[in-house]
Design an enzyme around this catalytic site. Structure first.
Site, short mmCIF file in Angstrom:
data_model
loop_
_atom_site.label_atom_id
_atom_site.label_comp_id
_atom_site.label_asym_id
_atom_site.label_seq_id
_atom_site.Cartn_x
_atom_site.Cartn_y
_atom_site.Cartn_z
CG ASN A 103 -1.81 1.21 1.30
OD1 ASN A 103 -1.43 2.31 0.89
ND2 ASN A 103 -3.01 1.05 1.82
CD GLU A 106 -4.66 4.63 1.18
OE1 GLU A 106 -5.25 5.60 1.69
OE2 GLU A 106 -4.03 3.77 1.84
CG ASP A 151 -4.43 -2.08 3.44
OD1 ASP A 151 -4.76 -2.78 4.41
OD2 ASP A 151 -4.41 -0.83 3.47
CG ASN A 175 -7.68 -1.43 5.95
OD1 ASN A 175 -6.89 -0.88 6.71
ND2 ASN A 175 -8.04 -0.91 4.79
CG ASP A 218 -0.41 -4.09 4.29
OD1 ASP A 218 -0.97 -3.46 3.38
OD2 ASP A 218 -0.13 -3.59 5.40
CG ASP A 257 0.07 4.67 6.38
OD1 ASP A 257 0.15 4.35 5.18
OD2 ASP A 257 -1.00 4.99 6.92
CG HIS A 258 0.29 0.26 4.53
ND1 HIS A 258 -0.54 -0.77 4.91
CD2 HIS A 258 -0.46 1.39 4.60
CE1 HIS A 258 -1.74 -0.29 5.20
NE2 HIS A 258 -1.72 1.02 5.01
#
Length: 256
Positions: free
Chosen positions: A7, A34, A146, A148, A217, A246-247
């Site tokens: 991501n 994303e 991802d 989530n 992920d 942030d991933h």
């Protein structure tokens, strides 16, 4: 073969970082999530110059998924094709030689009990239905992205604190488990059983330096493909430095 999912949290903002990483990590296939750009805004040409074909299902500002590959893609699918809401660009799939790959971006869910939470659970149900309808259990299939959702307590820095959240709620974990019960195996857990390995860390509260993250992920492999999985890692280095996502990328090596 090296297969990765990442991501990137805006492909335009991370384009240079992505290209550097492709040059150093040299994956054969990468699933991106994303993107936050429509198809026309995706850096197809710079990626082509780096040696990758691109299959893109983009969307302005939000969502967006892609598959990068050194092989020429075929049989491209965008969305579930089930007659439901396809407004959000969250699934793209393609055949890459003997391998079939799907890049998915599961909705976050916002707040438990909200309309977005219901949408998340419904989206995971639709993913399971798509597997039932469109995929074969004996094929070499990788569903990456991802999700989530952190599957287990060992995938969360503080399980008690996160259990009521959309990322670790029992209902989300059950929905992901139902997807996996189709016949998908967690590639990372084939090789690493210990806790403390995460793929996402909040930008706030020094979460990354403190390793206060979640493993949300995943590279999910059909059983025939899981038998060919030789290693799995999370590239924490890509969470460091200037303006990271942030991933972090999750990478598996496959004997193909």
């Amino acid at each position: 073969m090296k297969l990765a999912t990442w991501n990137v949290n805006s492909v335009r903002a991370r384009e240079e970082r992505l290209l550097r990483w492709l040059g150093s990590a040299r994956p054969d296939v990468v699933c991106l999530q994303e993107l936050k750009v429509p198809d026309a805004g995706f850096p197809t040409e710079s990626l082509r110059q780096a040696g990758y074909s691109s299959v893109v299902h983009g969307q302005k500002t939000y969502n967006g998924v892609a598959i990068l590959s050194r092989a020429e893609p075929a049989d491209v699918v965008r969305g579930f094709g089930d007659g439901g809401d396809e407004t959000a660009a969250r699934l793209v799939a393609a055949r890459l030689g003997r391998l079939r790959v799907a890049s998915v971006y599961v909705p976050n869910g916002a707040d438990v009990g909200s309309d977005k939470w219901a949408y998340k659970l419904e989206w995971l149900r639709r993913l399971r239905a798509w597997l039932d309808r469109c995929c074969a259990r004996d094929e070499l299939l990788a569903v990456c992205g991802d999700f989530n959702v952190a599957p287990e307590p060992r995938d969360v820095c503080d399980p008690a604190a996160w259990e009521a959240s959309v990322l670790f709620h029992p209902d989300a974990r059950a929905a992901l488990a139902d997807v996996c019960s189709w016949g998908l195996v967690d590639g990372f857990r084939l090789h690493t059983q210990e806790p403390g390995f995460y793929s996402w860390w909040d930008y706030r509260m020094l979460a990354f330096p403190k390793n206060q993250g979640l493993r949300i992920d995943h590279v999910l492999l059909s059983r025939p493909l899981a038998e060919r999985c030789r290693s799995a890692t999370i590239d924490r280095n890509e969470r460091k430095g200037k303006q990271p996502s942030d991933h972090a990328p999750v990478i598996v090596t496959l004997d193909l």
